[in-house]
Design an enzyme around this catalytic site. Sequence first.
Site, PDB file in Angstrom:
ATOM      1  N   ASN A 249       8.418  20.360 -37.953  1.00  0.00           N
ATOM      2  CA  ASN A 249       9.069  20.761 -36.704  1.00  0.00           C
ATOM      3  C   ASN A 249       8.616  19.926 -35.509  1.00  0.00           C
ATOM      4  O   ASN A 249       8.707  20.358 -34.364  1.00  0.00           O
ATOM      5  CB  ASN A 249       8.859  22.259 -36.441  1.00  0.00           C
ATOM      6  CG  ASN A 249       7.399  22.656 -36.503  1.00  0.00           C
ATOM      7  OD1 ASN A 249       6.515  21.808 -36.429  1.00  0.00           O
ATOM      8  ND2 ASN A 249       7.147  23.952 -36.629  1.00  0.00           N
TER       9      ASN A 249
ATOM     10  N   ARG B 248      -1.033  25.298 -28.430  1.00  0.00           N
ATOM     11  CA  ARG B 248      -1.521  26.647 -28.705  1.00  0.00           C
ATOM     12  C   ARG B 248      -2.001  27.265 -27.404  1.00  0.00           C
ATOM     13  O   ARG B 248      -2.707  26.606 -26.607  1.00  0.00           O
ATOM     14  CB  ARG B 248      -2.681  26.631 -29.714  1.00  0.00           C
ATOM     15  CG  ARG B 248      -2.250  26.411 -31.157  1.00  0.00           C
ATOM     16  CD  ARG B 248      -1.390  27.555 -31.710  1.00  0.00           C
ATOM     17  NE  ARG B 248      -0.908  27.307 -33.055  1.00  0.00           N
ATOM     18  CZ  ARG B 248       0.307  26.824 -33.377  1.00  0.00           C
ATOM     19  NH1 ARG B 248       1.182  26.548 -32.433  1.00  0.00           N
ATOM     20  NH2 ARG B 248       0.651  26.659 -34.642  1.00  0.00           N
TER      21      ARG B 248
ATOM     22  N   GLN C 141      -0.273  36.485 -30.194  1.00  0.00           N
ATOM     23  CA  GLN C 141       1.171  36.589 -30.437  1.00  0.00           C
ATOM     24  C   GLN C 141       1.477  37.719 -31.400  1.00  0.00           C
ATOM     25  O   GLN C 141       0.785  37.829 -32.413  1.00  0.00           O
ATOM     26  CB  GLN C 141       1.693  35.251 -30.988  1.00  0.00           C
ATOM     27  CG  GLN C 141       1.603  34.146 -29.951  1.00  0.00           C
ATOM     28  CD  GLN C 141       2.275  32.846 -30.376  1.00  0.00           C
ATOM     29  OE1 GLN C 141       2.240  31.865 -29.670  1.00  0.00           O
ATOM     30  NE2 GLN C 141       2.910  32.825 -31.516  1.00  0.00           N
TER      31      GLN C 141
ATOM     32  N   HIS D   5       7.416  32.104 -28.555  1.00  0.00           N
ATOM     33  CA  HIS D   5       7.091  30.940 -29.397  1.00  0.00           C
ATOM     34  C   HIS D   5       8.292  30.589 -30.292  1.00  0.00           C
ATOM     35  O   HIS D   5       8.484  31.195 -31.337  1.00  0.00           O
ATOM     36  CB  HIS D   5       5.872  31.295 -30.253  1.00  0.00           C
ATOM     37  CG  HIS D   5       5.298  30.139 -30.999  1.00  0.00           C
ATOM     38  ND1 HIS D   5       4.118  30.227 -31.688  1.00  0.00           N
ATOM     39  CD2 HIS D   5       5.733  28.867 -31.179  1.00  0.00           C
ATOM     40  CE1 HIS D   5       3.850  29.062 -32.249  1.00  0.00           C
ATOM     41  NE2 HIS D   5       4.816  28.224 -31.965  1.00  0.00           N
TER      42      HIS D   5
HETATM   43  P1  NAD Z   1      -1.000  16.037 -35.639  1.00  0.00           P
HETATM   44  O1  NAD Z   1      -2.078  16.433 -36.586  1.00  0.00           O
HETATM   45  O2  NAD Z   1       0.010  15.044 -36.087  1.00  0.00           O
HETATM   46  O3  NAD Z   1      -1.655  15.476 -34.290  1.00  0.00           O
HETATM   47  C1  NAD Z   1      -2.648  16.149 -33.602  1.00  0.00           C
HETATM   48  C2  NAD Z   1      -3.437  15.111 -32.814  1.00  0.00           C
HETATM   49  O4  NAD Z   1      -4.307  15.800 -31.924  1.00  0.00           O
HETATM   50  C3  NAD Z   1      -4.309  14.222 -33.698  1.00  0.00           C
HETATM   51  O5  NAD Z   1      -4.019  12.869 -33.439  1.00  0.00           O
HETATM   52  C4  NAD Z   1      -5.727  14.585 -33.280  1.00  0.00           C
HETATM   53  O6  NAD Z   1      -6.626  13.501 -33.353  1.00  0.00           O
HETATM   54  C5  NAD Z   1      -5.508  15.041 -31.864  1.00  0.00           C
HETATM   55  N1  NAD Z   1      -6.599  15.848 -31.320  1.00  0.00           N
HETATM   56  C6  NAD Z   1      -7.313  16.830 -31.903  1.00  0.00           C
HETATM   57  N2  NAD Z   1      -8.247  17.286 -31.068  1.00  0.00           N
HETATM   58  C7  NAD Z   1      -8.126  16.575 -29.914  1.00  0.00           C
HETATM   59  C8  NAD Z   1      -8.824  16.590 -28.687  1.00  0.00           C
HETATM   60  N3  NAD Z   1      -9.868  17.393 -28.490  1.00  0.00           N
HETATM   61  N4  NAD Z   1      -8.414  15.740 -27.730  1.00  0.00           N
HETATM   62  C9  NAD Z   1      -7.383  14.882 -27.933  1.00  0.00           C
HETATM   63  N5  NAD Z   1      -6.707  14.818 -29.093  1.00  0.00           N
HETATM   64  C10 NAD Z   1      -7.071  15.669 -30.069  1.00  0.00           C
HETATM   65  O7  NAD Z   1      -0.316  17.390 -35.201  1.00  0.00           O
HETATM   66  P2  NAD Z   1       1.142  17.599 -34.564  1.00  0.00           P
HETATM   67  O8  NAD Z   1       2.151  17.716 -35.648  1.00  0.00           O
HETATM   68  O9  NAD Z   1       1.337  16.604 -33.492  1.00  0.00           O
HETATM   69  O10 NAD Z   1       0.960  19.062 -33.951  1.00  0.00           O
HETATM   70  C11 NAD Z   1      -0.004  19.302 -32.943  1.00  0.00           C
HETATM   71  C12 NAD Z   1      -0.124  20.784 -32.687  1.00  0.00           C
HETATM   72  O11 NAD Z   1       1.073  21.263 -32.076  1.00  0.00           O
HETATM   73  C13 NAD Z   1      -0.267  21.656 -33.933  1.00  0.00           C
HETATM   74  O12 NAD Z   1      -1.578  21.685 -34.427  1.00  0.00           O
HETATM   75  C14 NAD Z   1       0.180  22.995 -33.413  1.00  0.00           C
HETATM   76  O13 NAD Z   1      -0.903  23.688 -32.844  1.00  0.00           O
HETATM   77  C15 NAD Z   1       1.185  22.646 -32.335  1.00  0.00           C
HETATM   78  N6  NAD Z   1       2.583  22.944 -32.744  1.00  0.00           N
HETATM   79  C16 NAD Z   1       3.281  23.859 -32.033  1.00  0.00           C
HETATM   80  C17 NAD Z   1       4.567  24.193 -32.429  1.00  0.00           C
HETATM   81  C18 NAD Z   1       5.408  25.177 -31.638  1.00  0.00           C
HETATM   82  O14 NAD Z   1       6.381  25.709 -32.179  1.00  0.00           O
HETATM   83  N7  NAD Z   1       5.107  25.423 -30.386  1.00  0.00           N
HETATM   84  C19 NAD Z   1       5.120  23.620 -33.582  1.00  0.00           C
HETATM   85  C20 NAD Z   1       4.385  22.657 -34.255  1.00  0.00           C
HETATM   86  C21 NAD Z   1       3.098  22.343 -33.843  1.00  0.00           C
END
Ligand code: NAD
Length: 359
Positions: free
Chosen positions: A117, A256, A285, A309
Amino acid sequence: MKVLIILYSGGQAAQEQPKLLGTTENKLGIYDWLKGLGHDVVVTDDKEGPNSDFQKHIVDAEILVTTPFHPGYLTAEIMDKAKNLKLCVTAGVGSDHIDLNAANKHKITVAEVSGSNVVSVAEQVIMTMLVLVRNFVPAHEQIVAHKWNVAQIARDAYDLEGKVVGTIGCGRIGYRVLQRLEPFNCKELLWFDYTDLPADAAKAINATRVATLDELFARCDVITVNCPLHESTRGLINADAIKKMKKGVWLINTARGAICDRMAIVDALESGHIAGYGGDVWDVQPAPADHPWRNMRGPNGNGNAMTAHYSGTTLDAQARYAKGTEEIIDNYLNGKPQNPANVIVADGKYATHAYGQRK
Ligand code: NAD
């Protein structure tokens, strides 16, 4: 084998729209398949408290399926009681509702449908950014209230063009946000992440990596949060961090809720330090009716672009994460290897770098 599936209830909408797969009614489209294989499948939205279906059935479930949209919070304490649990599947992206360190202790595999997503969320980020920067919410509310006062809206409405926009986290979503921002002619696009981009990916976007979060805070007019929730991102955006941001910054958090400190956001919006806060994720949530992020407003009565959400649960996304969930379970049932991109923890250790820097 018992498979416990926690989903949100879709009610009438789910009966009328069969593509709402992530609901208790439509059961990710996997119920009949699992039943046909002879498994005991429990699907429920009842997830809170010791008498919930969640806590009743987790004690003998071997597979738990949950979604970030209606998370079954699998704490270390509940995990201690889950003697048969081997696999937790997140139907979506983001497995912070599971205590991952405890999962490692119990050698439970946690897998999510990576990438399922990320476009859905990146689009929502761009939308929320525009909604805030252009002051759309009160402009619409005014019309519904049979009013017409252009100045009242325009006093806080800007263009995205010419602004400095930065992302905290430049993984699948953060990167896609930067890609989508390119045609807006922003002044600068910045990103902060401890993980570097592959050289060709870095070259393909016109964005600059900053060395520290403080630099990102100091330079940005718009900040978007796109990292997972883990020990070092919980409460990352607190009162101290906000002080380092420019007055009038717009903040978008679709990652989050708990990455942002609840009351620090309310105080900063009310004081006008933050011009707007928007997103779809909450520190619990469903958000309680009295959660202050529902009604918080800036000094001119604007600046709130919160929703339930849903950014990662568009019908397109649901089709992808339902299919991905089935594949992960099928791999497990048939002893086939999982796609490494989907594995968060396995065999007692983190399989991804995204949930914090670890040795
Ligand atoms: P991903 O794993 O592809 O990328 C996450 C990135 O965050 C990584 O590159 C990681 O190194 C970086 N990261 C971790 N800790 C960090 C920090 N302290 N400072 C800077 N960068 C940091 O994940 P993604 O697919 O891009 O998704 C990211 C997040 O988005 C998910 O973990 C989830 O919590 C959230 N998300 C929300 C929804 C929604 O419906 N709102 C849907 C999907 C994902």
